[in-house]
Design an enzyme around this catalytic site. Structure first.
Site, PDB file in Angstrom:
ATOM      1  CB  THR A   1      -0.872   0.032   1.269  1.00 17.70           C
ATOM      2  OG1 THR A   1      -0.014   0.246   2.406  1.00 17.70           O
ATOM      3  CG2 THR A   1      -1.665  -1.248   1.439  1.00 17.70           C
TER       4      THR A   1
ATOM      5  CB  THR B   1      -6.729  -3.574   6.238  1.00 17.97           C
ATOM      6  OG1 THR B   1      -6.950  -3.108   4.916  1.00 17.97           O
ATOM      7  CG2 THR B   1      -5.303  -4.075   6.367  1.00 17.97           C
TER       8      THR B   1
ATOM      9  CB  THR C   1      -1.307  -0.646  18.889  1.00 18.19           C
ATOM     10  OG1 THR C   1      -1.136   0.660  19.443  1.00 18.19           O
ATOM     11  CG2 THR C   1      -2.786  -0.811  18.557  1.00 18.19           C
ATOM     12  CG  ASP C   2       0.319   2.111  23.337  1.00 15.15           C
ATOM     13  OD1 ASP C   2      -0.102   2.340  22.183  1.00 15.15           O
ATOM     14  OD2 ASP C   2       1.077   2.899  23.945  1.00 15.15           O
ATOM     15  CD  GLU C   3      -2.614   4.467  18.919  1.00 13.74           C
ATOM     16  OE1 GLU C   3      -3.671   4.910  18.445  1.00 13.74           O
ATOM     17  OE2 GLU C   3      -1.498   4.723  18.432  1.00 13.74           O
TER      18      GLU C   3
ATOM     19  CE1 TYR D   1      -3.664   1.002  13.900  1.00 15.28           C
ATOM     20  CE2 TYR D   1      -3.345   2.337  15.872  1.00 15.28           C
ATOM     21  CZ  TYR D   1      -2.924   1.328  15.031  1.00 15.28           C
ATOM     22  OH  TYR D   1      -1.772   0.634  15.309  1.00 15.28           O
TER      23      TYR D   1
ATOM     24  CE  LYS E   1      -3.070  -3.518  15.345  1.00 11.96           C
ATOM     25  NZ  LYS E   1      -2.291  -4.299  14.332  1.00 11.96           N
TER      26      LYS E   1
ATOM     27  NE  ARG F   1      -4.800  11.968  15.566  1.00 12.48           N
ATOM     28  CZ  ARG F   1      -3.689  11.246  15.753  1.00 12.48           C
ATOM     29  NH1 ARG F   1      -3.501  10.573  16.871  1.00 12.48           N
ATOM     30  NH2 ARG F   1      -2.754  11.204  14.827  1.00 12.48           N
TER      31      ARG F   1
HETATM   32  P1  NAD Z   1       2.978   0.680   8.369  1.00  7.79           P
HETATM   33  O1  NAD Z   1       1.740   1.399   8.001  1.00  7.79           O
HETATM   34  O2  NAD Z   1       4.301   1.378   8.234  1.00  7.79           O
HETATM   35  O3  NAD Z   1       3.097  -0.674   7.534  1.00  7.79           O
HETATM   36  C1  NAD Z   1       1.995  -1.513   7.310  1.00  7.79           C
HETATM   37  C2  NAD Z   1       2.383  -2.509   6.219  1.00  7.79           C
HETATM   38  O4  NAD Z   1       1.252  -3.370   6.000  1.00  7.79           O
HETATM   39  C3  NAD Z   1       2.705  -1.851   4.880  1.00  7.79           C
HETATM   40  O5  NAD Z   1       3.884  -2.429   4.341  1.00  7.79           O
HETATM   41  C4  NAD Z   1       1.496  -2.167   4.018  1.00  7.79           C
HETATM   42  O6  NAD Z   1       1.795  -2.271   2.633  1.00  7.79           O
HETATM   43  C5  NAD Z   1       1.052  -3.510   4.603  1.00  7.79           C
HETATM   44  N1  NAD Z   1      -0.371  -3.780   4.347  1.00  7.79           N
HETATM   45  C6  NAD Z   1      -1.418  -2.939   4.562  1.00  7.79           C
HETATM   46  N2  NAD Z   1      -2.561  -3.517   4.168  1.00  7.79           N
HETATM   47  C7  NAD Z   1      -2.240  -4.762   3.719  1.00  7.79           C
HETATM   48  C8  NAD Z   1      -2.992  -5.842   3.185  1.00  7.79           C
HETATM   49  N3  NAD Z   1      -4.319  -5.756   3.005  1.00  7.79           N
HETATM   50  N4  NAD Z   1      -2.349  -6.979   2.848  1.00  7.79           N
HETATM   51  C9  NAD Z   1      -1.003  -7.078   2.999  1.00  7.79           C
HETATM   52  N5  NAD Z   1      -0.225  -6.077   3.462  1.00  7.79           N
HETATM   53  C10 NAD Z   1      -0.840  -4.921   3.829  1.00  7.79           C
HETATM   54  O7  NAD Z   1       2.756   0.180   9.866  1.00  7.79           O
HETATM   55  P2  NAD Z   1       3.796   0.041  11.067  1.00  7.79           P
HETATM   56  O8  NAD Z   1       3.891   1.337  11.772  1.00  7.79           O
HETATM   57  O9  NAD Z   1       5.017  -0.640  10.584  1.00  7.79           O
HETATM   58  O10 NAD Z   1       2.969  -0.948  12.004  1.00  7.79           O
HETATM   59  C11 NAD Z   1       3.066  -2.365  11.836  1.00  7.79           C
HETATM   60  C12 NAD Z   1       2.170  -3.040  12.862  1.00  7.79           C
HETATM   61  O11 NAD Z   1       2.549  -2.656  14.186  1.00  7.79           O
HETATM   62  C13 NAD Z   1       0.681  -2.661  12.724  1.00  7.79           C
HETATM   63  O12 NAD Z   1      -0.076  -3.814  12.958  1.00  7.79           O
HETATM   64  C14 NAD Z   1       0.478  -1.625  13.825  1.00  7.79           C
HETATM   65  O13 NAD Z   1      -0.859  -1.645  14.271  1.00  7.79           O
HETATM   66  C15 NAD Z   1       1.447  -2.108  14.885  1.00  7.79           C
HETATM   67  N6  NAD Z   1       1.970  -1.069  15.788  1.00  7.79           N
HETATM   68  C16 NAD Z   1       2.533   0.074  15.296  1.00  7.79           C
HETATM   69  C17 NAD Z   1       3.077   1.017  16.161  1.00  7.79           C
HETATM   70  C18 NAD Z   1       3.760   2.270  15.657  1.00  7.79           C
HETATM   71  O14 NAD Z   1       4.150   3.130  16.465  1.00  7.79           O
HETATM   72  N7  NAD Z   1       3.952   2.450  14.364  1.00  7.79           N
HETATM   73  C19 NAD Z   1       3.041   0.791  17.546  1.00  7.79           C
HETATM   74  C20 NAD Z   1       2.446  -0.396  18.022  1.00  7.79           C
HETATM   75  C21 NAD Z   1       1.934  -1.326  17.131  1.00  7.79           C
HETATM   76  P1  TYD Z   2       1.015   9.777  15.516  1.00  3.47           P
HETATM   77  O1  TYD Z   2       2.457   9.754  15.119  1.00  3.47           O
HETATM   78  O2  TYD Z   2      -0.032   9.894  14.463  1.00  3.47           O
HETATM   79  O3  TYD Z   2       0.780   8.475  16.402  1.00  3.47           O
HETATM   80  P2  TYD Z   2      -0.506   8.051  17.321  1.00  3.47           P
HETATM   81  O4  TYD Z   2      -1.643   8.926  17.025  1.00  3.47           O
HETATM   82  O5  TYD Z   2      -0.735   6.640  16.862  1.00  3.47           O
HETATM   83  O6  TYD Z   2      -0.010   8.145  18.731  1.00  3.47           O
HETATM   84  O7  TYD Z   2       0.794  10.978  16.535  1.00  3.47           O
HETATM   85  C1  TYD Z   2       1.560  11.066  17.726  1.00  3.47           C
HETATM   86  C2  TYD Z   2       1.033  12.263  18.506  1.00  3.47           C
HETATM   87  O8  TYD Z   2       1.341  13.464  17.791  1.00  3.47           O
HETATM   88  C3  TYD Z   2      -0.482  12.273  18.677  1.00  3.47           C
HETATM   89  O9  TYD Z   2      -0.766  12.801  19.968  1.00  3.47           O
HETATM   90  C4  TYD Z   2      -0.970  13.208  17.594  1.00  3.47           C
HETATM   91  C5  TYD Z   2       0.159  14.215  17.468  1.00  3.47           C
HETATM   92  N1  TYD Z   2       0.386  14.786  16.128  1.00  3.47           N
HETATM   93  C6  TYD Z   2       0.500  16.181  15.977  1.00  3.47           C
HETATM   94  O10 TYD Z   2       0.402  16.952  16.948  1.00  3.47           O
HETATM   95  N2  TYD Z   2       0.729  16.678  14.725  1.00  3.47           N
HETATM   96  C7  TYD Z   2       0.838  15.866  13.624  1.00  3.47           C
HETATM   97  O11 TYD Z   2       1.017  16.369  12.496  1.00  3.47           O
HETATM   98  C8  TYD Z   2       0.731  14.443  13.806  1.00  3.47           C
HETATM   99  C9  TYD Z   2       0.835  13.511  12.620  1.00  3.47           C
HETATM  100  C10 TYD Z   2       0.502  13.960  15.081  1.00  3.47           C
END
Ligand code: NAD
Ligand code: TYD
Length: 351
Positions: free
Chosen positions: A38, A102, A132-134, A157, A161, A288
């Site tokens: 994606t 998804t 996720t912790d969310e 979101y 999850k 937000r």
């Molecule tokens: P990301 O958005 O960077 O990557 C998601 C990946 O999933 C992408 O490579 C995308 O192409 C793939 N994808 C999406 N839809 C798909 C589908 N239908 N089939 C196959 N592949 C698909 O996400 P991320 O930040 O790397 O997060 C990865 C995982 O970790 C997620 O499950 C997220 O909920 C979890 N997570 C993320 C964070 C964070 O801070 N980013 C924290 C805790 C948990």
């Molecule tokens: P984000 O990186 O989107 O992660 P999450 O919402 O999953 O925690 O956002 C982190 C924090 O930053 C969240 O409190 C929202 C805030 N934020 C801004 O203030 N400005 C921005 O442009 C973005 C993307 C996030």
């Protein structure tokens, strides 16, 4: 021992770090990266490991049940590490259905495919779901999320999850599928897509664009360096107990505005700009919708039972991250222009 492991979402931010760690650490494994590519999936994240003999990429969509079932029956994976997801809260407010499809249906499809393909062999398998912790909601009155905290999702979101977590647990209770769930706090580091707070701010500071801080910037997040999350996933996959949930966190809480100020000063130094230059770009914007106030993780279960600890402190991790973005401006340009998507769309057109 040889293992064949399916890693979904391996072209994304966290998934690419998990793939890199496993490719290097386990030369005897066979690692299959399944990703739909994606907007958030980028094979450029994996250039350095793409030709390794223990690694293979498969383009596929977890929402397509028949193809997932075929893949599981054909490959007979020993384990799954499931990261593929829609991951951005702001996008979930715009298009909640895409997140349900998804994250909930996609996860359910993988569970069902595993259940069918692994019939009679559950004792040798593991389905590890990355959450996720969310899912725990928002800490408005202090305290920490533990594994016992009731789920209370508040954004589409986190609701999606939570839905996927419930299906994972249901497949364990109803069918005995061996599953593990981990729930991590906010990650940061290289290859983070510049729609999330830290890479967006780095990108905008670099290009001297406004820095959109939501509300008053008072919201608190607990930040963990992405390689520490990948190490936790490695430990949990190999040593975790089926049926359990493990929290992962950095014990590193920052108010958004303090974090943005810190980034501004780090980048002023790196870019030889006068102190205070980038902070002038801070722009308070409309909050937000339903913005969760505070997340903070208690990861003592993981630390005491499985021996994991975060290894990179925040100032060092943030500097490494900023350096990576400054040294990889082409990556940043590609993902902000969408050029990489056009390239890979052509490359995988008929596969
Ligand atoms: P990301 O958005 O960077 O990557 C998601 C990946 O999933 C992408 O490579 C995308 O192409 C793939 N994808 C999406 N839809 C798909 C589908 N239908 N089939 C196959 N592949 C698909 O996400 P991320 O930040 O790397 O997060 C990865 C995982 O970790 C997620 O499950 C997220 O909920 C979890 N997570 C993320 C964070 C964070 O801070 N980013 C924290 C805790 C948990
Ligand atoms: P984000 O990186 O989107 O992660 P999450 O919402 O999953 O925690 O956002 C982190 C924090 O930053 C969240 O409190 C929202 C805030 N934020 C801004 O203030 N400005 C921005 O442009 C973005 C993307 C996030």
């Amino acid at each position: 021992m040889n293992k064949k492991i399916l890693i979904t979402g391996g072209a994304g931010f966290i998934g690419s770090h998990v793939i890199r760690l496993f490719v290097k650490q386990y030369p005897e494994y066979s690692l299959v990266n399944l990703d739909k590519l994606t907007y958030a999936g980028n094979l450029e994240n994996l250039h350095d490991v793409e030709n390794e003999s223990n690694y293979r990429f498969v383009k596929g969509d977890i929402v397509d049940y028949e193809s997932m079932k075929d893949l599981f029956l054909k490959e007979n994976f020993d384990g799954v590490i499931h990261l593929a997801a829609e991951s951005h809260v702001d996008r979930s407010l715009e298009n909640p259905a895409a997140f349900a499809i998804t994250n909930v249906v996609g996860t359910l499809n993988l569970l069902q495919a595993a259940k069918i393909a692994w019939r009679g062999q559950f004792d040798k398998k593991l389905f590890y779901h990355i959450s996720t912790d969310e899912v725990y909601g928002s800490l408005e009155h202090g305290g920490y999320f533990t594994e016992e905290t009731p789920v209370d999702p508040r954004s589409p979101y986190s609701a999606s999850k939570t839905g996927s977590d419930h299906f994972v647990k249901a497949f364990h209770s109803s069918f005995g599928l061996p599953v593990i769930i981990s729930r991590c706090s906010n990650n940061y580091g290289p290859n983070h897509f510049p729609e999330k707070l830290i890479p967006l701010m780095i990108h905008n500071i670099l290009n001297q664009k406004p820095l959109p801080v939501y509300g008053k910037g008072e919201n608190v997040r607990d930040w963990l360096y992405v390689e520490d999350h990948a190490r936790a996933i490695d430990v949990i996959f190999h040593k975790g107990k089926a049926g359990e949930v493990y929290n992962i966190g950095g014990n590193n809480e920052w108010k958004n505005i303090d974090l943005v100020m810190l980034l501004c000063s780090v980048m002023d130094q790196k870019l030889n700009r006068a102190p205070g230059t980038s902070a002038k770009l801070i722009n308070y914007v409309t909050d937000r919708q339903g913005h969760d106030l505070r997340y903070a993780i208690d990861s003592s279960k993981l630390q005491t039972q499985l021996g994991w600890r975060p290894s990179i402190d925040f100032p060092a991790g943030l500097e490494k991250t900023v350096d990576w973005y400054l040294n990889n401006r082409e990556w940043l340009e590609h993902v902000t222009s969408g050029a990489y998507r056009d390239y890979y769309a052509g490359m995988y057109h008929n596969r």
